[in-house]
Scaffold this motif. Structure first.
Motif, PDB file in Angstrom:
ATOM      1  N   ILE A  28      -6.960 -23.742  11.345  1.00  0.00           N
ATOM      2  CA  ILE A  28      -7.814 -24.135  12.244  1.00  0.00           C
ATOM      3  C   ILE A  28      -8.544 -25.379  11.754  1.00  0.00           C
ATOM      4  O   ILE A  28      -8.724 -25.702  10.724  1.00  0.00           O
ATOM      5  N   ARG A  29      -8.223 -26.589  12.497  1.00  0.00           N
ATOM      6  CA  ARG A  29      -8.710 -27.822  12.108  1.00  0.00           C
ATOM      7  C   ARG A  29     -10.164 -28.027  12.148  1.00  0.00           C
ATOM      8  O   ARG A  29     -10.627 -27.636  13.359  1.00  0.00           O
ATOM      9  N   MET A  30     -10.999 -28.493  11.120  1.00  0.00           N
ATOM     10  CA  MET A  30     -12.394 -28.835  11.192  1.00  0.00           C
ATOM     11  C   MET A  30     -12.519 -30.078  11.922  1.00  0.00           C
ATOM     12  O   MET A  30     -11.660 -31.021  11.991  1.00  0.00           O
ATOM     13  N   ALA A  31     -13.756 -30.343  12.358  1.00  0.00           N
ATOM     14  CA  ALA A  31     -14.229 -31.458  13.031  1.00  0.00           C
ATOM     15  C   ALA A  31     -14.081 -32.429  11.838  1.00  0.00           C
ATOM     16  O   ALA A  31     -14.843 -32.361  10.562  1.00  0.00           O
ATOM     17  N   LYS A  32     -13.903 -33.714  12.172  1.00  0.00           N
ATOM     18  CA  LYS A  32     -13.941 -34.795  11.055  1.00  0.00           C
ATOM     19  C   LYS A  32     -14.984 -35.368  10.700  1.00  0.00           C
ATOM     20  O   LYS A  32     -15.843 -35.801  11.653  1.00  0.00           O
ATOM     21  N   ARG A  33     -15.221 -35.664   9.426  1.00  0.00           N
ATOM     22  CA  ARG A  33     -16.703 -36.038   8.933  1.00  0.00           C
ATOM     23  C   ARG A  33     -16.472 -37.682   8.706  1.00  0.00           C
ATOM     24  O   ARG A  33     -15.363 -38.004   8.430  1.00  0.00           O
ATOM     25  N   PRO A  34     -17.521 -38.199   8.804  1.00  0.00           N
ATOM     26  CA  PRO A  34     -17.454 -39.723   8.371  1.00  0.00           C
ATOM     27  C   PRO A  34     -16.784 -40.137   7.136  1.00  0.00           C
ATOM     28  O   PRO A  34     -17.285 -39.417   6.081  1.00  0.00           O
ATOM     29  N   ARG A  35     -16.134 -41.124   7.008  1.00  0.00           N
ATOM     30  CA  ARG A  35     -15.511 -41.352   5.778  1.00  0.00           C
ATOM     31  C   ARG A  35     -14.504 -40.424   5.322  1.00  0.00           C
ATOM     32  O   ARG A  35     -14.076 -40.722   4.149  1.00  0.00           O
ATOM     33  N   GLU A  36     -14.073 -39.626   5.982  1.00  0.00           N
ATOM     34  CA  GLU A  36     -13.176 -38.555   5.463  1.00  0.00           C
ATOM     35  C   GLU A  36     -11.666 -38.996   5.769  1.00  0.00           C
ATOM     36  O   GLU A  36     -11.359 -39.107   6.760  1.00  0.00           O
TER      37      GLU A  36
END
Length: 535
Positions: free
Chosen positions: A138-146
């Protein structure tokens, strides 16, 4: 080429032995998990999709504990040839460190894998040497600068799931499935991260010079005692194969020994060998008996008897080692090495790409009566009859039944899988209260799981007349359809009792299985080909 651009850009192939590879045109369903001792020890999880290996770096490695989430960082696509890579990436190169092939096998997605991948939710089943059953990515929500996508690898609640109190599969099975080596053995000239940790944790004062002679003498004495003991216990020879520790008890509840198991196979040789010779093997080894640790073996091990044969077979990722036997000497040699279960491919060395046997595995969930398992086997037999196919049945030595369809090796593995899937899914659709095609435990309660995934290349099923590493020493036993009554028990035939049955039989229930001339229905295969062509 574009799919592997990032992979190639990060590597100098004049310095690293990693494969340069290319995108494959052939579609397959392989997966591999590689143990990677780089700057940090982690596990690389890879599944074959669209000619490449979609890859995730799992920091803590996969867990068999149901519901446990393991962070999996999505990395660049790798070539299929990488699945066979085992060795050392030089220091200073991308991913510098030691890599071993920790697990491999096939994977089967639930639903459209492309849609699942794009939407960030993949559910699939693994059939590997260590990892089996249903999993989620399951893909997690992308965080800033990730920079890279973070996913979660999660074990579903099914028959293969463990609890928190169970052993950790990573500690239980640390070695390579390709070579049987540890990380340290793959890179003998390089001190690995894990080696450094062990050395730091085990610093002890060195023995003084005065201690060393006494210590050496003690070791020499112990070695002589052990050698004498081994000599005394190595005087049993069965079918030309020496058995060490013939008195070792393998099933404590029965008191059955290694020698008795070897003698059982020798006495059953004419029944066993036609279903075993020259078929790639998956072995369950329990060197100290069923009450102790057992493990899966598919490749060569140190000290393996030459009566057990190793062959390098063509594979999508290069070459695949398979083990086979050609006579009863090979079987006794397996017993000598603590093998308690023999599982075979549905194909022979003569043509590994085209199966000559299909298997429908009827595996009852909790609360399913034995009579319903019998009814399921009879139901699939009738469906096969309508298609002009004859089938055979055997008890598994466990809880279920195997219905086996002999074929002339014409269709490939993809057609075999599609055919068995269509029948299993039709049965589950027609009687959803009785049957399921998913291994997830909560969906199997009071239902029979029809496992059709045994009809994948490299998948296997327990061989006829193989013992099982279960209490009671049961044996997987071919029976006639007429014998399939409530009085018959799936684990009723044992190493101790089967000999009496074989002596009383007037005819082998599977005598005709090698004589039947039948192939997969052309109509089914032609229809799929036409749809593909027309689409």
């Amino acid at each position: 080429m574009a799919k592997l651009a990032s992979y190639r850009a990060k590597r100098d192939f004049t310095r690293t032995s990693e494969p340069e590879g290319k995108t494959a045109r052939r579609r397959g369903s392989s997966f591999v998990v590689q143990k990677h001792d780089a700057s940090r020890l982690h596990y690389d999880f890879r599944i074959e999709l669209d000619g490449v290996l979609k890859s995730w770096a799992v920091a803590k490695g996969p867990s068999l504990v149901r519901g446990e989430k393991r962070l999996a960082v999505h990395v660049e696509d790798h070539p299929l040839a990488y699945a066979d890579f085992e060795g050392t990436i030089p220091e200073g190169q991308y991913g510098g460190g030691t890599v071993l092939v920790w697990d491999r096998g096939t994977w089967e997605p639930e639903g459209d894998p492309h849609q699942g991948y794009d939407e960030g939710r993949l559910t699939f089943r693994l059939d590997g040497e260590k990892l089996r059953g249903t999993w989620h990515l399951i893909r997690m929500a992308k965080r800033p600068r990730e920079g890279q996508e973070s996913w979660l690898l999660i074990k579903a609640d099914d028959a293969y799931a463990r609890t928190q109190g169970d052993p950790d599969i990573l500690e239980e099975e640390p070695l390579s499935v390709k070579s049987g080596r540890s990380i340290e053995e793959v890179a003998p000239d390089r001190m690995t991260k894990s080696t450094k940790k062990r050395q730091a944790a085990s610093k002890r004062p060195a023995a003084s010079p005065a201690d060393k002679p006494a210590s050496s003498a003690k070791h020499r004495s112990a070695a002589k005692t052990a050698e004498a003991k081994t000599t005394r216990m190595s005087n049993v020879v069965i079918a030309g194969i020496p058995l060490t520790h013939p008195e070792r008890v393998l099933w404590e509840d029965q008191g059955l020994t290694k020698q008795e198991l070897a003698e059982f196979y020798v006495n059953a040789a004419e029944w066993l060998l036609p279903h075993l010779i020259n078929r790639p093997l998956t072995l369950i080894r329990c060197p100290s008996g069923v009450q102790k640790k057992c493990f899966v073996q598919r490749h060569t091990w140190a000290g393996m008897n030459p009566a057990i044969h190793s062959t390098m077979a063509p594979d999508t990722s290069g070459k695949l080692e398979v083990l086979t036997v050609s006579d009863i000497q090979g079987v006794v040699a397996l017993v000598q090495s603590g093998v308690l279960e023999l599982h075979v491919w549905g194909a022979t060395l003569d043509d590994l790409e085209r199966p000559d046997r299909l298997v429908f595995d009827f595996d009852p969930g909790e609360g399913v009566e034995w009579l319903r398992v019998i009814e399921g086997a009879l139901a699939v037999r009738e469906r096969l009859k309508v298609l002009g196919l004859e089938s055979f049945v055997k008890t598994t030595g466990g809880k279920g039944l195997h219905v086996v369809v002999p074929l002339k090796p014409r269709a490939d593995w993809k057609d075999a899988l599609n055919f068995t899937r269509s029948i299993a899914e039709a049965m589950a659709k027609d009687e959803p209260d009785r049957y399921t095609v998913t291994s997830i435990k909560k969906e199997r309660k009071a239902k029979i799981f029809i496992d059709y995934l045994r009809n994948n290349r490299e998948a296997s099923a327990v061989a006829p007349y193989s013992s099982r590493s279960r209490p009671g020493a049961p044996v997987a036993t071919p029976v006639s359809w007429e014998e399939l009554t409530p009085d018959l028990k799936p684990d009723g035939f044992t190493v101790q009792s089967l000999g009496k049955r074989l002596l009383s039989l007037r005819e082998d229930p599977w005598a005709r299985i090698t004589e039947i001339d039948q192939v997969l229905p052309e109509a089914k295969r032609s229809k799929r080909a036409s749809q593909k062509k027309g689409g």
